[in-house]
Design a protein around this motif. Sequence first.
Motif, PDB file in Angstrom:
ATOM      1  N   TYR A 246       0.839  -1.204   0.000  1.00 34.47           N
ATOM      2  CA  TYR A 246       0.000   0.000   0.000  1.00 34.47           C
ATOM      3  C   TYR A 246       0.873   1.252   0.000  1.00 34.47           C
ATOM      4  O   TYR A 246       0.581   2.220  -0.719  1.00 34.47           O
ATOM      5  CB  TYR A 246      -0.908   0.017   1.229  1.00 34.47           C
ATOM      6  N   GLN A 247       1.899   1.244   0.817  1.00 34.90           N
ATOM      7  CA  GLN A 247       2.780   2.414   0.907  1.00 34.90           C
ATOM      8  C   GLN A 247       3.434   2.695  -0.446  1.00 34.90           C
ATOM      9  O   GLN A 247       3.498   3.857  -0.882  1.00 34.90           O
ATOM     10  CB  GLN A 247       3.840   2.195   1.970  1.00 34.90           C
ATOM     11  N   ARG A 248       3.893   1.657  -1.114  1.00 36.86           N
ATOM     12  CA  ARG A 248       4.521   1.843  -2.420  1.00 36.86           C
ATOM     13  C   ARG A 248       3.511   2.365  -3.440  1.00 36.86           C
ATOM     14  O   ARG A 248       3.827   3.274  -4.224  1.00 36.86           O
ATOM     15  CB  ARG A 248       5.125   0.523  -2.895  1.00 36.86           C
ATOM     16  N   LEU A 249       2.293   1.799  -3.440  1.00 41.42           N
ATOM     17  CA  LEU A 249       1.289   2.236  -4.403  1.00 41.42           C
ATOM     18  C   LEU A 249       0.949   3.711  -4.221  1.00 41.42           C
ATOM     19  O   LEU A 249       0.870   4.472  -5.201  1.00 41.42           O
ATOM     20  CB  LEU A 249       0.027   1.385  -4.257  1.00 41.42           C
ATOM     21  N   ILE A 250       0.735   4.118  -2.996  1.00 42.55           N
ATOM     22  CA  ILE A 250       0.366   5.517  -2.732  1.00 42.55           C
ATOM     23  C   ILE A 250       1.518   6.447  -3.066  1.00 42.55           C
ATOM     24  O   ILE A 250       1.330   7.523  -3.643  1.00 42.55           O
ATOM     25  CB  ILE A 250      -0.081   5.684  -1.272  1.00 42.55           C
ATOM     26  N   ALA A 251       2.737   6.038  -2.734  1.00 34.19           N
ATOM     27  CA  ALA A 251       3.906   6.890  -2.969  1.00 34.19           C
ATOM     28  C   ALA A 251       4.227   7.018  -4.453  1.00 34.19           C
ATOM     29  O   ALA A 251       4.562   8.112  -4.939  1.00 34.19           O
ATOM     30  CB  ALA A 251       5.113   6.334  -2.217  1.00 34.19           C
ATOM     31  N   GLU A 252       4.115   5.904  -5.195  1.00 29.51           N
ATOM     32  CA  GLU A 252       4.595   5.897  -6.569  1.00 29.51           C
ATOM     33  C   GLU A 252       3.520   6.133  -7.614  1.00 29.51           C
ATOM     34  O   GLU A 252       3.822   6.587  -8.728  1.00 29.51           O
ATOM     35  CB  GLU A 252       5.304   4.563  -6.858  1.00 29.51           C
ATOM     36  N   GLU A 253       2.281   5.826  -7.304  1.00 32.40           N
ATOM     37  CA  GLU A 253       1.237   5.875  -8.323  1.00 32.40           C
ATOM     38  C   GLU A 253       0.316   7.083  -8.212  1.00 32.40           C
ATOM     39  O   GLU A 253      -0.511   7.303  -9.096  1.00 32.40           O
ATOM     40  CB  GLU A 253       0.394   4.593  -8.267  1.00 32.40           C
ATOM     41  N   LEU A 254       0.449   7.856  -7.145  1.00 33.02           N
ATOM     42  CA  LEU A 254      -0.384   9.046  -6.973  1.00 33.02           C
ATOM     43  C   LEU A 254       0.472  10.305  -7.017  1.00 33.02           C
ATOM     44  O   LEU A 254       1.521  10.373  -6.362  1.00 33.02           O
ATOM     45  CB  LEU A 254      -1.131   9.000  -5.637  1.00 33.02           C
ATOM     46  N   ALA A 255       0.008  11.299  -7.772  1.00 30.86           N
ATOM     47  CA  ALA A 255       0.654  12.605  -7.735  1.00 30.86           C
ATOM     48  C   ALA A 255       0.417  13.252  -6.375  1.00 30.86           C
ATOM     49  O   ALA A 255      -0.416  12.793  -5.584  1.00 30.86           O
ATOM     50  CB  ALA A 255       0.102  13.481  -8.861  1.00 30.86           C
ATOM     51  N   ASP A 256       1.127  14.339  -6.109  1.00 32.51           N
ATOM     52  CA  ASP A 256       1.024  14.979  -4.793  1.00 32.51           C
ATOM     53  C   ASP A 256      -0.399  15.423  -4.474  1.00 32.51           C
ATOM     54  O   ASP A 256      -0.795  15.459  -3.305  1.00 32.51           O
ATOM     55  CB  ASP A 256       1.972  16.186  -4.715  1.00 32.51           C
ATOM     56  N   ASP A 257      -1.163  15.775  -5.489  1.00 34.85           N
ATOM     57  CA  ASP A 257      -2.561  16.158  -5.288  1.00 34.85           C
ATOM     58  C   ASP A 257      -3.506  15.122  -5.896  1.00 34.85           C
ATOM     59  O   ASP A 257      -4.670  15.423  -6.166  1.00 34.85           O
ATOM     60  CB  ASP A 257      -2.833  17.544  -5.877  1.00 34.85           C
ATOM     61  N   GLY A 258      -3.025  13.902  -6.087  1.00 36.15           N
ATOM     62  CA  GLY A 258      -3.815  12.880  -6.741  1.00 36.15           C
ATOM     63  C   GLY A 258      -4.826  12.216  -5.819  1.00 36.15           C
ATOM     64  O   GLY A 258      -4.763  12.334  -4.589  1.00 36.15           O
ATOM     65  N   CYS A 259      -5.747  11.480  -6.444  1.00 36.77           N
ATOM     66  CA  CYS A 259      -6.804  10.800  -5.694  1.00 36.77           C
ATOM     67  C   CYS A 259      -6.883   9.351  -6.161  1.00 36.77           C
ATOM     68  O   CYS A 259      -7.070   9.074  -7.351  1.00 36.77           O
ATOM     69  CB  CYS A 259      -8.143  11.500  -5.922  1.00 36.77           C
ATOM     70  N   GLY A 260      -6.710   8.432  -5.217  1.00 38.23           N
ATOM     71  CA  GLY A 260      -6.789   7.014  -5.520  1.00 38.23           C
ATOM     72  C   GLY A 260      -7.858   6.339  -4.689  1.00 38.23           C
ATOM     73  O   GLY A 260      -8.464   6.961  -3.807  1.00 38.23           O
ATOM     74  N   ALA A 261      -8.084   5.054  -4.953  1.00 42.00           N
ATOM     75  CA  ALA A 261      -9.141   4.354  -4.222  1.00 42.00           C
ATOM     76  C   ALA A 261      -8.836   2.866  -4.125  1.00 42.00           C
ATOM     77  O   ALA A 261      -8.294   2.258  -5.056  1.00 42.00           O
ATOM     78  CB  ALA A 261     -10.497   4.561  -4.894  1.00 42.00           C
ATOM     79  N   PHE A 262      -9.211   2.298  -2.983  1.00 45.82           N
ATOM     80  CA  PHE A 262      -9.247   0.862  -2.777  1.00 45.82           C
ATOM     81  C   PHE A 262     -10.716   0.438  -2.749  1.00 45.82           C
ATOM     82  O   PHE A 262     -11.531   1.071  -2.072  1.00 45.82           O
ATOM     83  CB  PHE A 262      -8.583   0.472  -1.456  1.00 45.82           C
ATOM     84  N   LEU A 263     -11.053  -0.614  -3.473  1.00 46.19           N
ATOM     85  CA  LEU A 263     -12.411  -1.130  -3.496  1.00 46.19           C
ATOM     86  C   LEU A 263     -12.493  -2.316  -2.549  1.00 46.19           C
ATOM     87  O   LEU A 263     -11.802  -3.318  -2.729  1.00 46.19           O
ATOM     88  CB  LEU A 263     -12.801  -1.553  -4.914  1.00 46.19           C
ATOM     89  N   VAL A 264     -13.355  -2.204  -1.538  1.00 47.51           N
ATOM     90  CA  VAL A 264     -13.431  -3.202  -0.471  1.00 47.51           C
ATOM     91  C   VAL A 264     -14.752  -3.947  -0.563  1.00 47.51           C
ATOM     92  O   VAL A 264     -15.833  -3.335  -0.628  1.00 47.51           O
ATOM     93  CB  VAL A 264     -13.301  -2.531   0.912  1.00 47.51           C
ATOM     94  N   TRP A 265     -14.696  -5.270  -0.539  1.00 45.17           N
ATOM     95  CA  TRP A 265     -15.925  -6.066  -0.528  1.00 45.17           C
ATOM     96  C   TRP A 265     -16.750  -5.735   0.713  1.00 45.17           C
ATOM     97  O   TRP A 265     -16.213  -5.556   1.804  1.00 45.17           O
ATOM     98  CB  TRP A 265     -15.599  -7.558  -0.509  1.00 45.17           C
ATOM     99  N   GLY A 266     -18.057  -5.671   0.533  1.00 42.83           N
ATOM    100  CA  GLY A 266     -18.939  -5.426   1.672  1.00 42.83           C
ATOM    101  C   GLY A 266     -18.731  -4.054   2.255  1.00 42.83           C
ATOM    102  O   GLY A 266     -18.765  -3.043   1.557  1.00 42.83           O
ATOM    103  N   ASP A 267     -18.495  -4.006   3.552  1.00 42.50           N
ATOM    104  CA  ASP A 267     -18.282  -2.755   4.274  1.00 42.50           C
ATOM    105  C   ASP A 267     -16.873  -2.755   4.849  1.00 42.50           C
ATOM    106  O   ASP A 267     -16.465  -3.741   5.484  1.00 42.50           O
ATOM    107  CB  ASP A 267     -19.311  -2.606   5.398  1.00 42.50           C
ATOM    108  N   PRO A 268     -16.106  -1.665   4.678  1.00 45.39           N
ATOM    109  CA  PRO A 268     -14.724  -1.636   5.158  1.00 45.39           C
ATOM    110  C   PRO A 268     -14.580  -1.813   6.670  1.00 45.39           C
ATOM    111  O   PRO A 268     -13.488  -2.163   7.143  1.00 45.39           O
ATOM    112  CB  PRO A 268     -14.227  -0.250   4.729  1.00 45.39           C
ATOM    113  N   ALA A 269     -15.663  -1.575   7.423  1.00 48.80           N
ATOM    114  CA  ALA A 269     -15.581  -1.652   8.879  1.00 48.80           C
ATOM    115  C   ALA A 269     -15.797  -3.058   9.420  1.00 48.80           C
ATOM    116  O   ALA A 269     -15.644  -3.288  10.625  1.00 48.80           O
ATOM    117  CB  ALA A 269     -16.609  -0.711   9.515  1.00 48.80           C
ATOM    118  N   LEU A 270     -16.136  -4.021   8.555  1.00 47.59           N
ATOM    119  CA  LEU A 270     -16.510  -5.347   9.042  1.00 47.59           C
ATOM    120  C   LEU A 270     -15.574  -6.416   8.485  1.00 47.59           C
ATOM    121  O   LEU A 270     -15.640  -6.751   7.294  1.00 47.59           O
ATOM    122  CB  LEU A 270     -17.959  -5.659   8.657  1.00 47.59           C
TER     123      LEU A 270
END
Length: 271
Positions: free
Chosen positions: A93-117
């Motif tokens: 995750y750290q590598r993806l956020i650091a290398e694949e997002l610009a400084d003002d970029g917006c990314g997303a992880f898609l989580v099955w169901g609800d992320p809290a459960l």
Amino acid sequence: MKHVYVIGIGAGDPEQLTLQAVRALGRAEVFFLLDKGEDKAGLVRLREEILERHAPRPHRIVVATDPDRDRDAATGAYAPAVDDWRRRRGDIYQRLIAEELADDGCGAFLVWGDPALYDSTLAILEDVHARGGTDFDWTVVPGISSVATLAARHRTGLNQVGRPVQITTGRRLADAGGLPQGVDDVVVMLDARQAFGALTGQGLHIYWGAYLGTPDEILLAGPLDDALADRIRATRAEARARKGWIMDTYLLRRTQPPAPRGPADTAGGPR
């Protein structure tokens, strides 16, 4: 600042996305998907289908290989195994956020169901953020859980009038040897061992579902006796062999009062 959305995408049906989730998909420019191997390639395809339907903005999909995890660890070694797996996922995750997002970029992880459960994404992102070195913020978008979908598909509630409901894992259900005292409804997740099989003949009703919300959805329900337990095991094994993976959950409901507990069954043991 970099921003990350953690988006609950429901149990598998693309129509289960909330309006809030659809808006978040429209804001992200990079979507991070984890590849769990050829056997589970269908999980990536389901996410790609959701993006095709609901992510109109031009975007990139970045796929990383999910680290292996020891799912057969004994009870005492289970927590350390999960901690090690989360740490290695955090590195990704750290590598993806650091290398694949610009400084003002917006990314997303898609989580099955609800992320809290019963999902690790939030805890891993908190750990990555605490490490420092990668400055980002994140927003959590709740989703329709497999638990909610299970109840809807079986047209039942999760609890009985004035009674509690507990959500637990198959491992903990097996360790406890049955439903907790004072709880008549238990939702069981992550049960590769099919712990329900040891609870037949105890006045329980089971509502079982696999691949909830997808075209492959399977539903079985009835009094939990040996015949139904065997049928669920056989159905589950056949489906897993055919698809290479399975996601299932079930609700156990006490329909008869538990047998009286004798002195030897009390917390302190025999007296």
